[in-house]
Design an enzyme around this catalytic site. Structure first.
Site, PDB file in Angstrom:
ATOM      1  N   TYR A 141       0.860  -1.188   0.000  1.00 39.38           N
ATOM      2  CA  TYR A 141       0.000   0.000   0.000  1.00 39.38           C
ATOM      3  C   TYR A 141       0.900   1.242   0.000  1.00 39.38           C
ATOM      4  CZ  TYR A 141      -3.709  -3.233   1.614  1.00 39.38           C
ATOM      5  OH  TYR A 141      -4.606  -4.279   1.761  1.00 39.38           O
ATOM      6  N   PRO A 143     -15.707  -4.326   3.426  1.00 40.21           N
ATOM      7  CA  PRO A 143     -17.004  -4.537   4.078  1.00 40.21           C
ATOM      8  C   PRO A 143     -18.041  -3.490   3.703  1.00 40.21           C
ATOM      9  CG  PRO A 143     -15.460  -3.531   5.614  1.00 40.21           C
ATOM     10  CD  PRO A 143     -14.670  -3.876   4.379  1.00 40.21           C
ATOM     11  N   LEU A 144     -17.557  -2.352   3.183  1.00 32.44           N
ATOM     12  CA  LEU A 144     -18.495  -1.301   2.764  1.00 32.44           C
ATOM     13  C   LEU A 144     -18.591  -1.225   1.243  1.00 32.44           C
ATOM     14  CD1 LEU A 144     -17.468   1.409   5.390  1.00 32.44           C
ATOM     15  CD2 LEU A 144     -19.478  -0.077   5.413  1.00 32.44           C
ATOM     16  N   GLY A 145     -18.181  -2.303   0.574  1.00 37.58           N
ATOM     17  CA  GLY A 145     -18.297  -2.313  -0.885  1.00 37.58           C
ATOM     18  C   GLY A 145     -17.564  -1.146  -1.518  1.00 37.58           C
ATOM     19  N   GLY A 193     -17.008   1.633  -0.361  1.00 35.49           N
ATOM     20  CA  GLY A 193     -17.712   2.898  -0.083  1.00 35.49           C
ATOM     21  C   GLY A 193     -19.154   2.906  -0.582  1.00 35.49           C
ATOM     22  N   HIS A 213      -0.107 -12.085   1.012  1.00 39.23           N
ATOM     23  CA  HIS A 213      -1.064 -11.258   0.268  1.00 39.23           C
ATOM     24  C   HIS A 213      -1.633 -12.009  -0.935  1.00 39.23           C
ATOM     25  CE1 HIS A 213      -1.718  -6.628  -0.244  1.00 39.23           C
ATOM     26  NE2 HIS A 213      -2.845  -7.294  -0.359  1.00 39.23           N
ATOM     27  N   LEU A 222     -21.699   0.925  -0.201  1.00 40.52           N
ATOM     28  CA  LEU A 222     -22.773   0.535   0.724  1.00 40.52           C
ATOM     29  C   LEU A 222     -23.091   1.627   1.746  1.00 40.52           C
ATOM     30  CD1 LEU A 222     -21.743  -3.218   1.231  1.00 40.52           C
ATOM     31  CD2 LEU A 222     -23.455  -2.273  -0.341  1.00 40.52           C
TER      32      LEU A 222
END
Ligand SMILES: NC(=O)c1ccc[n+]([C@@H]2O[C@H](COP(=O)([O-])OP(=O)(O)OC[C@H]3O[C@@H](n4cnc5c(N)ncnc54)[C@H](OP(=O)(O)O)[C@@H]3O)[C@@H](O)[C@H]2O)c1
Length: 336
Positions: free
Chosen positions: A58, A224-226, A228, A124, A230
């Protein structure tokens, strides 16, 4: 915050972690702000969101440097999860699972993170050129050397480079991953698995999460929030910056963003039944309700969003909410 445990070693973490990737990678570069990111990491630790998820790639490397600035001051408040095995090249991202490389990569991560141990060291991606047992064997030697406490495995995508040809889809990736997990378990116990799981991408519930439950392995829910979506705060017009992963992600074309609106509408409907709840919090509470093995890793660089996400741990969904969420349509738009 409620605590959950990872792996046979029962390492304790806050039930919701922090995905640090958006601070340095994959999302709008113009919004990156190192000082706010450092404050966000501190705020996560203050709230008991102890699992900080990063990776050497990253940035590359800059995300670990940011986390290192916080760890230098409060190492014992944090559970650091980083990753090796992907290299960012000029043209493509490539996997490298050679034992000598893995050991060098760990030493470099330790330096950037300003610590002398990593809580969870994850592979990874599997290098197709190196038997996974060899890579995992090298990683287990890092545990024996005291540089790493536990090992984890990522199963987010089969390819290192999303721009290249076909992928087998999530179910195919999970079947491959389970075979690889069975192989590496014989070398050294797996403590954590990281894979996509969200209310619009539930494939991991079929086999990968059950595998983790039956082996006592923690499951860290990536995206988990798709990405952003979701949260219901993205406009359907797209307009992502060129280096934002969503600019070329098939779920984020204007057509698919419109087609996926029923998922957001469902989250919003349920949020309205709970005082002050938001669609993002409902998406995270749904994940927490999938079992104590699951640790969602919502990614953000912003203190405000971190606080919103952390409060999801206080949201209790009813059986009727869960049934409605489980019946929402799957995401449309895939890499296949
Ligand atoms: N192992 C792997 O290969 C792999 C792959 C992908 C992800 N991951 C891990 O999983 C973590 C989570 O995935 P992710 O970060 O890609 O996706 P995500 O958590 O589904 O979504 C992140 C995006 O949502 C936005 N966001 C966060 N909270 C929000 C809220 N309450 N309201 C509105 N928007 C919100 C963030 O905005 P800002 O950017 O503005 O903060 C960011 O753009 C990553 O950070 C990384 O640690 C691992």
């Amino acid at each position: 915050m409620e605590r959950r445990t990872i792996g046979a070693a029962a390492l304790e973490v806050g039930a919701i972690g922090l995905g640090c990737m958006p601070m340095s990678w994959a999302y709008s570069t113009s919004e990156q702000n190192g000082e706010e990111s450092v404050r966000t990491v501190h705020a996560a630790l203050d709230r008991g969101m102890t699992l900080l998820d990063t990776a050497d790639m990253y940035g590359p490397f800059t995300n670990e440097l940011l986390i290192g600035r916080v760890l230098k001051e409060r190492r014992h408040d944090a559970f650091v999860s980083t990753k090796c095995g992907l290299l960012v090249g000029e043209q493509h991202i490539v996997a490298n699972g050679r034992p000598s490389y893995v050991k060098r990569a760990c030493d470099a991560s330790l330096r950037r993170l300003q610590t002398d141990f990593i809580d969870l060291y994850q592979l990874h991606r599997v290098d197709p050129e190196v038997p996974v047992e060899e890579t995992w064997g090298a990683m287990s030697e890092l545990v024996a050397a005291g540089k790493v406490r536990a090992l984890g495995f990522c199963a987010v995508g089969a390819r290192a480079d999303h721009r290249k040809s076909k992928t087998p889809g999530a179910s195919g990736i999970h079947a491959t991953t389970i075979r690889q997990l069975e192989r590496v378990q014989g070398v050294f116990p797996v403590s954590g698995v990281q894979a996509e799981l969200a209310v619009w991408s539930r494939e991991a519930l079929e086999s990968l999460l059950p595998w983790c439950v039956s082996h006592g392995v923690g499951f860290m829910a990536a995206m988990p929030l798709g990405n952003g979506y979701l949260s219901g705060t993205l406009t359907t017009g797209g307009g992502f910056e060129g280096d934002d992963v969503r600019a070329r992600h098939p779920r984020f074309t204007a057509e698919m963003m419109a087609a996926n609106q029923p998922v957001v509408a469902g989250l919003r409907r349920i949020a309205e039944r709970h005082d002050d709840a938001t669609p993002a919090q409902v998406a995270l509470a749904w994940l927490l309700a999938q079992g104590r093995q699951v640790i969602p890793l919502p990614g953000t660089k912003k203190e405000r969003l971190l606080a919103e996400n952390g409060r999801a741990a206080e949201l209790a969904l009813t059986p009727a909410d869960m049934a409605e969420l489980g019946a929402l349509p799957a995401a449309r738009g895939s890499w296949e």
